[in-house]
Design a protein around this motif. Sequence first.
Motif, mmCIF file in Angstrom:
data_model
loop_
_atom_site.group_PDB
_atom_site.id
_atom_site.type_symbol
_atom_site.label_atom_id
_atom_site.label_comp_id
_atom_site.label_asym_id
_atom_site.label_seq_id
_atom_site.Cartn_x
_atom_site.Cartn_y
_atom_site.Cartn_z
ATOM 1 N N ASP A 1 18.499 1.154 -43.511
ATOM 2 C CA ASP A 1 17.939 2.313 -42.818
ATOM 3 C C ASP A 1 18.721 3.550 -43.255
ATOM 4 O O ASP A 1 19.772 3.881 -42.727
ATOM 5 C CB ASP A 1 18.068 2.075 -41.308
ATOM 6 N N LEU A 2 18.149 4.256 -44.238
ATOM 7 C CA LEU A 2 18.847 5.390 -44.854
ATOM 8 C C LEU A 2 19.071 6.507 -43.834
ATOM 9 O O LEU A 2 20.115 7.166 -43.821
ATOM 10 C CB LEU A 2 18.019 5.903 -46.042
ATOM 11 N N GLU A 3 18.114 6.693 -42.955
ATOM 12 C CA GLU A 3 18.198 7.765 -41.963
ATOM 13 C C GLU A 3 19.370 7.516 -41.010
ATOM 14 O O GLU A 3 20.129 8.424 -40.684
ATOM 15 C CB GLU A 3 16.885 7.828 -41.181
ATOM 16 N N LEU A 4 19.497 6.240 -40.587
ATOM 17 C CA LEU A 4 20.598 5.861 -39.705
ATOM 18 C C LEU A 4 21.938 6.167 -40.370
ATOM 19 O O LEU A 4 22.847 6.750 -39.755
ATOM 20 C CB LEU A 4 20.501 4.367 -39.376
ATOM 21 N N ALA A 5 22.045 5.806 -41.658
ATOM 22 C CA ALA A 5 23.278 6.062 -42.402
ATOM 23 C C ALA A 5 23.552 7.567 -42.467
ATOM 24 O O ALA A 5 24.692 8.022 -42.298
ATOM 25 C CB ALA A 5 23.171 5.465 -43.804
ATOM 26 N N ASN A 6 22.502 8.364 -42.674
ATOM 27 C CA ASN A 6 22.665 9.818 -42.740
ATOM 28 C C ASN A 6 23.118 10.403 -41.406
ATOM 29 O O ASN A 6 23.989 11.276 -41.368
ATOM 30 C CB ASN A 6 21.347 10.479 -43.181
ATOM 31 N N GLN A 7 22.534 9.904 -40.314
ATOM 32 C CA GLN A 7 22.923 10.363 -38.973
ATOM 33 C C GLN A 7 24.421 10.194 -38.746
ATOM 34 O O GLN A 7 25.089 11.099 -38.243
ATOM 35 C CB GLN A 7 22.206 9.537 -37.905
ATOM 36 N N LYS A 8 24.931 9.047 -39.153
ATOM 37 C CA LYS A 8 26.336 8.731 -38.900
ATOM 38 C C LYS A 8 27.253 9.651 -39.688
ATOM 39 O O LYS A 8 28.385 9.911 -39.310
ATOM 40 C CB LYS A 8 26.638 7.264 -39.269
ATOM 41 N N LEU A 9 26.765 10.173 -40.823
ATOM 42 C CA LEU A 9 27.567 11.023 -41.697
ATOM 43 C C LEU A 9 27.666 12.456 -41.198
ATOM 44 O O LEU A 9 28.605 13.186 -41.545
ATOM 45 C CB LEU A 9 26.963 11.040 -43.097
ATOM 46 N N LYS A 10 26.690 12.872 -40.408
ATOM 47 C CA LYS A 10 26.663 14.236 -39.855
ATOM 48 C C LYS A 10 26.884 15.285 -40.939
ATOM 49 O O LYS A 10 27.676 16.234 -40.761
ATOM 50 C CB LYS A 10 27.735 14.372 -38.762
ATOM 51 N N ASN A 11 26.213 15.132 -42.079
ATOM 52 C CA ASN A 11 26.259 16.114 -43.174
ATOM 53 C C ASN A 11 27.649 16.384 -43.741
ATOM 54 O O ASN A 11 27.897 17.439 -44.311
ATOM 55 C CB ASN A 11 25.657 17.452 -42.731
ATOM 56 N N HIS A 12 28.576 15.503 -43.533
ATOM 57 C CA HIS A 12 29.915 15.741 -44.081
ATOM 58 C C HIS A 12 29.845 15.815 -45.608
ATOM 59 O O HIS A 12 29.224 14.956 -46.231
ATOM 60 C CB HIS A 12 30.866 14.629 -43.642
ATOM 61 N N PRO A 13 30.461 16.818 -46.230
ATOM 62 C CA PRO A 13 30.327 17.010 -47.688
ATOM 63 C C PRO A 13 30.907 15.859 -48.505
ATOM 64 O O PRO A 13 30.460 15.628 -49.631
ATOM 65 C CB PRO A 13 31.087 18.311 -47.959
ATOM 66 N N ASN A 14 31.869 15.118 -47.955
ATOM 67 C CA ASN A 14 32.450 14.000 -48.725
ATOM 68 C C ASN A 14 31.704 12.683 -48.528
ATOM 69 O O ASN A 14 32.120 11.653 -49.056
ATOM 70 C CB ASN A 14 33.911 13.787 -48.344
ATOM 71 N N GLY A 15 30.631 12.730 -47.738
ATOM 72 C CA GLY A 15 29.893 11.503 -47.448
ATOM 73 C C GLY A 15 28.561 11.448 -48.167
ATOM 74 O O GLY A 15 27.992 12.482 -48.544
#
Lengths: 452, 452
Positions: A37-51
């Motif tokens: 679930d790519l969206e779930l993974a993105n949510q957890k990252l909260k747009n952090h530039p190193n993620g």
Amino acid sequence: MKKIFVVGAGLSSSSLIDYLMENSTNYEWEVLIGDLDLELANQKLKNHPNGKAVYFDVFSEEIRNSIVSETDIVISLLPADLHYLMLETCLRYSKNMITASYLPDELWKKNQEFIDKGMTVMYECGLDPGIDHMSAMKILDKIRGEGGNILSFKSSTGGLVATDNNPWNYKFTWNPRNVVLAGKAGAQYKQNGKLKYVPYHRLFERAEPIKIEEDDNFETYPNRDSLKYLSVYGLDHIETMYRGTIRRSGFSNLWNQLIKMGLTEDGFVLENSKNITYRELSESLLPEGKSSDIKGKVASYLNIGIDSIEMNKLEWLELFEDKKIPIEGATPAIALQKLLEEKWKLNPDDKDMIVMQHEFVFETIQKETSKITSSLVLTGTDKSHTAMAMTVGLPLGIAAKLILTGQINKKGIVIPIHSEIYEPILKELQKFNIAFKESEQKIKKGNQSPLL
Amino acid sequence: MKKIFVVGAGLSSSSLIDYLMENSTNYEWEVLIGDLDLELANQKLKNHPNGKAVYFDVFSEEIRNSIVSETDIVISLLPADLHYLMLETCLRYSKNMITASYLPDELWKKNQEFIDKGMTVMYECGLDPGIDHMSAMKILDKIRGEGGNILSFKSSTGGLVATDNNPWNYKFTWNPRNVVLAGKAGAQYKQNGKLKYVPYHRLFERAEPIKIEEDDNFETYPNRDSLKYLSVYGLDHIETMYRGTIRRSGFSNLWNQLIKMGLTEDGFVLENSKNITYRELSESLLPEGKSSDIKGKVASYLNIGIDSIEMNKLEWLELFEDKKIPIEGATPAIALQKLLEEKWKLNPDDKDMIVMQHEFVFETIQKETSKITSSLVLTGTDKSHTAMAMTVGLPLGIAAKLILTGQINKKGIVIPIHSEIYEPILKELQKFNIAFKESEQKIKKGNQSPLL
């Protein structure tokens, strides 16, 4: 820049991912989060530039190869039976791997290969197993360092709901399937010099009361194979070696009724499960008889009173209602899990809780008998930063940091029982309020309670 | 000359080998008997000129290939989990194979391959499964042929000791390990229109009395998955479908005490088993307590009286004595088996006994309800020609003859439920006094006993 690959963005990943992102700038890390679930993974990252979130299907060898080959360390949050796929790929590219799961004994066959490839393969680095090993070994090493002789070691852990407000005093704060199938392999421990073996169908009868930081509304039942930690902890000679699982008082007896009914059976599929009700499922587990009173029949089959507290709590689950099982191909355990997921759901304002307690009885160098009790009680912050997510995820994150910075450089299979591992991890965990309270009292020998 | 290869010269081979040798001259057969123990294989042949004993190690692919490639039909008496090795080799050389074991569901995937190669692969062609299918299908087909509508089918079988003279009224007359692990997967059946699922730990409580040819000192408990025979027998619509295992009255309750103790557990190995006694094994399964009275503790754990009949019979097994477990690396089930092999040993003058009984309830074309009871009671001849060896071995031998002579020419997976198979086999079995007694009575509908 070092690359960290976190596999799985599910329940227990939030605190781990936050920790890695917060440290990523300072340590120059790139953090990949892989999930179906790519969206779930993105949510957890909260747009952090190193993620970076990536689509990850563990069953695709091509995807595994392409990501793992570019990574320095893999943190696997997959279900325990899938780690071997990650490990196989890590072995191919000589990459480090960390998980919170129990180390399978058969992995030792591969240890020399891991060592030859310069890999660190760390298992049992979450809460239980994980923090339990670290906090126990710290005290064991201290006692032994002062010339003490350890007589008894008992350690229990539980993941509970802090705001407990249902008749079972329990809700799902981690993997529901693991809860439903808990104890299936039975348990083994040592008590007063005697080995004890308990089959699954009698395990939950073995619960004993335990008091944690003045709260005596807890119980503990034996958790898996404690005997294998006799040698792991260097305690082969001791009289009592017990690892347990903590629940609120009364839970084990209730759960045992579900086992006695056959509702936790997982070896066969119910015919036509989507077209039957929980009442019919319960009926199908009972002997056939003339009475049509299902509650009477259940009470009699379980040998409990029809108006007993146990029966009331079983009824509260709606096990005897004309309520459809919502899935096809269910085993009794899967049908039960589905029902419990509804009944034991966390409310938005519920908080989870971790409780852990060790008890060490030892003889000092002055031949006095002493008891150290060490306990952790931690309440979750919010729905994603649960006490479970913190205590499982943070040790993994800290271990990854220590491996990447070279502070842990043990090669091959490692579990966190060595001071060079547990010291820095326990120290950093304190910053997150994950800290143990310790008390010591002199006792008369032979005066310790029989089990806890 | 046709070649028959019998794999295994153990317990249940004598009657089969005698049958094949007696027919070998007439049908021009060469019979090979393969076993790890060449002398045992030779003994069974009794110097018959058409027979040949060969050293056979099923794990050697080379040996399998060299013998199977020269054979027309393989009769496998191996343990059930080893047939796949023989079948793999039979598939390579397009040879027929017969066994008395349960057909594993997953074998159906290979069925087209067997058909394409012109092989007959016959499973469930012994006693139970085997003679039970044949004798049941014969009556079912007859009832249906006369326009009857079957309402209920129950069938039970047991391998017992005819000269029963120990407190358990049971001795080992077949594979002891199968007896000790019986029922591990639980059981499933249909009763009065309701599906019933029973977990292992409650299976032996489900025993019901059964009367066979005026002897009412028997009981039956549910045997494995009866539901899968609903479609196999063409009985999807019926109200009751039950297959059971027969024991002498009281056995199931006693055996259940061993299960409740944990003595049939087979999933873990006892530490240092060769240095502990049966008393210590029993202690290790009990909760720790202050009392040192093991019998009192066992009685309390089992919730039976300390002077009860059950306790006396458990004591007779010497489970609570300072008697060493004679093997290393034993699980509780293996240690128990070893003890029972001594306690339940057949005396030289003991004879075994097979009992089987079917009960069919059906509505005739005249809308009358009728019940047919069909039963078999067979006592063994001597130590090697036991009733078990006859009833397992002879159907295999006859089936081999029918395949070699082209009377059975069904290809692919076959179980003996078709009239072209069961008719000639049942007919020939009568010559060996393996014959069913049948009785029919009109009954009032709804008047049949709840289970049997």
